[in-house]
Design a protein around this motif. Structure first.
Motif, mmCIF file in Angstrom:
data_model
loop_
_atom_site.group_PDB
_atom_site.id
_atom_site.type_symbol
_atom_site.label_atom_id
_atom_site.label_comp_id
_atom_site.label_asym_id
_atom_site.label_seq_id
_atom_site.Cartn_x
_atom_site.Cartn_y
_atom_site.Cartn_z
ATOM 1 N N TYR A 134 45.228 38.923 44.787
ATOM 2 C CA TYR A 134 43.881 39.021 44.235
ATOM 3 C C TYR A 134 43.261 37.639 44.127
ATOM 4 O O TYR A 134 43.779 36.755 43.448
ATOM 5 C CB TYR A 134 43.932 39.703 42.870
ATOM 6 C CG TYR A 134 42.649 39.647 42.077
ATOM 7 C CD1 TYR A 134 41.428 39.955 42.661
ATOM 8 C CD2 TYR A 134 42.654 39.305 40.744
ATOM 9 C CE1 TYR A 134 40.256 39.914 41.938
ATOM 10 C CE2 TYR A 134 41.497 39.263 39.995
ATOM 11 C CZ TYR A 134 40.290 39.569 40.591
ATOM 12 O OH TYR A 134 39.132 39.524 39.870
ATOM 13 N N THR A 135 42.163 37.462 44.844
ATOM 14 C CA THR A 135 41.325 36.273 44.714
ATOM 15 C C THR A 135 39.927 36.770 44.375
ATOM 16 O O THR A 135 39.613 37.939 44.577
ATOM 17 C CB THR A 135 41.279 35.457 46.019
ATOM 18 O OG1 THR A 135 40.593 36.227 47.014
ATOM 19 C CG2 THR A 135 42.679 35.107 46.510
ATOM 20 N N LEU A 136 39.097 35.916 43.872
ATOM 21 C CA LEU A 136 37.738 36.358 43.554
ATOM 22 C C LEU A 136 36.969 36.766 44.809
ATOM 23 O O LEU A 136 36.063 37.579 44.747
ATOM 24 C CB LEU A 136 36.985 35.248 42.812
ATOM 25 C CG LEU A 136 37.520 34.923 41.425
ATOM 26 C CD1 LEU A 136 36.756 33.753 40.820
ATOM 27 C CD2 LEU A 136 37.454 36.137 40.514
ATOM 28 N N GLU A 137 37.359 36.223 45.944
ATOM 29 C CA GLU A 137 36.651 36.490 47.191
ATOM 30 C C GLU A 137 37.037 37.823 47.825
ATOM 31 O O GLU A 137 36.351 38.291 48.732
ATOM 32 C CB GLU A 137 36.890 35.363 48.200
ATOM 33 C CG GLU A 137 36.280 34.026 47.806
ATOM 34 C CD GLU A 137 37.084 33.279 46.742
ATOM 35 O OE1 GLU A 137 38.326 33.437 46.689
ATOM 36 O OE2 GLU A 137 36.463 32.570 45.940
ATOM 37 N N ASN A 138 38.131 38.444 47.417
ATOM 38 C CA ASN A 138 38.587 39.661 48.085
ATOM 39 C C ASN A 138 38.592 40.885 47.172
ATOM 40 O O ASN A 138 39.368 41.822 47.386
ATOM 41 C CB ASN A 138 39.966 39.452 48.704
ATOM 42 C CG ASN A 138 41.074 39.383 47.675
ATOM 43 O OD1 ASN A 138 40.838 39.201 46.487
ATOM 44 N ND2 ASN A 138 42.303 39.520 48.143
ATOM 45 N N SER A 139 37.718 40.915 46.188
ATOM 46 C CA SER A 139 37.698 42.032 45.236
ATOM 47 C C SER A 139 37.557 43.384 45.937
ATOM 48 O O SER A 139 38.231 44.339 45.586
ATOM 49 C CB SER A 139 36.562 41.863 44.228
ATOM 50 O OG SER A 139 36.803 40.765 43.396
ATOM 51 N N LYS A 140 36.679 43.486 46.924
ATOM 52 C CA LYS A 140 36.484 44.751 47.636
ATOM 53 C C LYS A 140 37.785 45.185 48.310
ATOM 54 O O LYS A 140 38.166 46.355 48.239
ATOM 55 C CB LYS A 140 35.366 44.655 48.655
ATOM 56 C CG LYS A 140 35.112 45.976 49.368
ATOM 57 C CD LYS A 140 34.065 45.853 50.443
ATOM 58 C CE LYS A 140 33.789 47.136 51.174
ATOM 59 N NZ LYS A 140 34.892 48.000 51.481
ATOM 60 N N ASP A 141 38.487 44.253 48.953
ATOM 61 C CA ASP A 141 39.753 44.578 49.601
ATOM 62 C C ASP A 141 40.793 45.058 48.582
ATOM 63 O O ASP A 141 41.560 45.974 48.857
ATOM 64 C CB ASP A 141 40.297 43.374 50.369
ATOM 65 C CG ASP A 141 39.407 42.981 51.534
ATOM 66 O OD1 ASP A 141 38.698 43.855 52.081
ATOM 67 O OD2 ASP A 141 39.414 41.789 51.898
ATOM 68 N N THR B 37 37.403 37.822 34.806
ATOM 69 C CA THR B 37 37.809 38.019 36.199
ATOM 70 C C THR B 37 39.062 38.880 36.286
ATOM 71 O O THR B 37 39.512 39.196 37.381
ATOM 72 C CB THR B 37 38.079 36.659 36.881
ATOM 73 O OG1 THR B 37 39.084 35.959 36.140
ATOM 74 C CG2 THR B 37 36.810 35.826 36.961
#
Length: 84
Positions: free
Chosen positions: A15-22, A40
């Motif tokens: 989990y990174t902030l950039e991949n929330s949808k994934d 977050t």
């Protein structure tokens, strides 16, 4: 007595902030945003109840389709990437 963990292949996503949808797609409705304002953290339904997922944690799908979070240091000591 000593025991060795049986080798098992699991699917996981970090989990990174950039991949929330994934992350949400991966966990198929078992995950939601924390209720705290501007947090977050995520919440994920596990066999043991709802657990917190922080940025940097891995979300693992177990052998029976269950999900659970794992801290990065534990994940890296326990798992290695499998070439497909």
């Amino acid at each position: 007595m000593k025991y060795r963990k049986k080798p098992v292949i699991v699917e996981a996503i970090k989990y990174t902030l950039e991949n929330s949808k994934d992350v949400f797609d991966f966990a198929k409705g078992k995950i939601r945003h924390d209720l705290l304002p501007r947090s977050t953290d995520l919440r994920i339904e596990t066999l043991e109840g709802v657990m917190t997922v922080s940025v940097g944690d891995y979300i693992i799908r177990g052998v029976k389709g269950e999900f659970y979070p794992c801290k990065p240091d534990i994940f890296e000591q326990t798992y290695e990437e499998v070439e497909e």
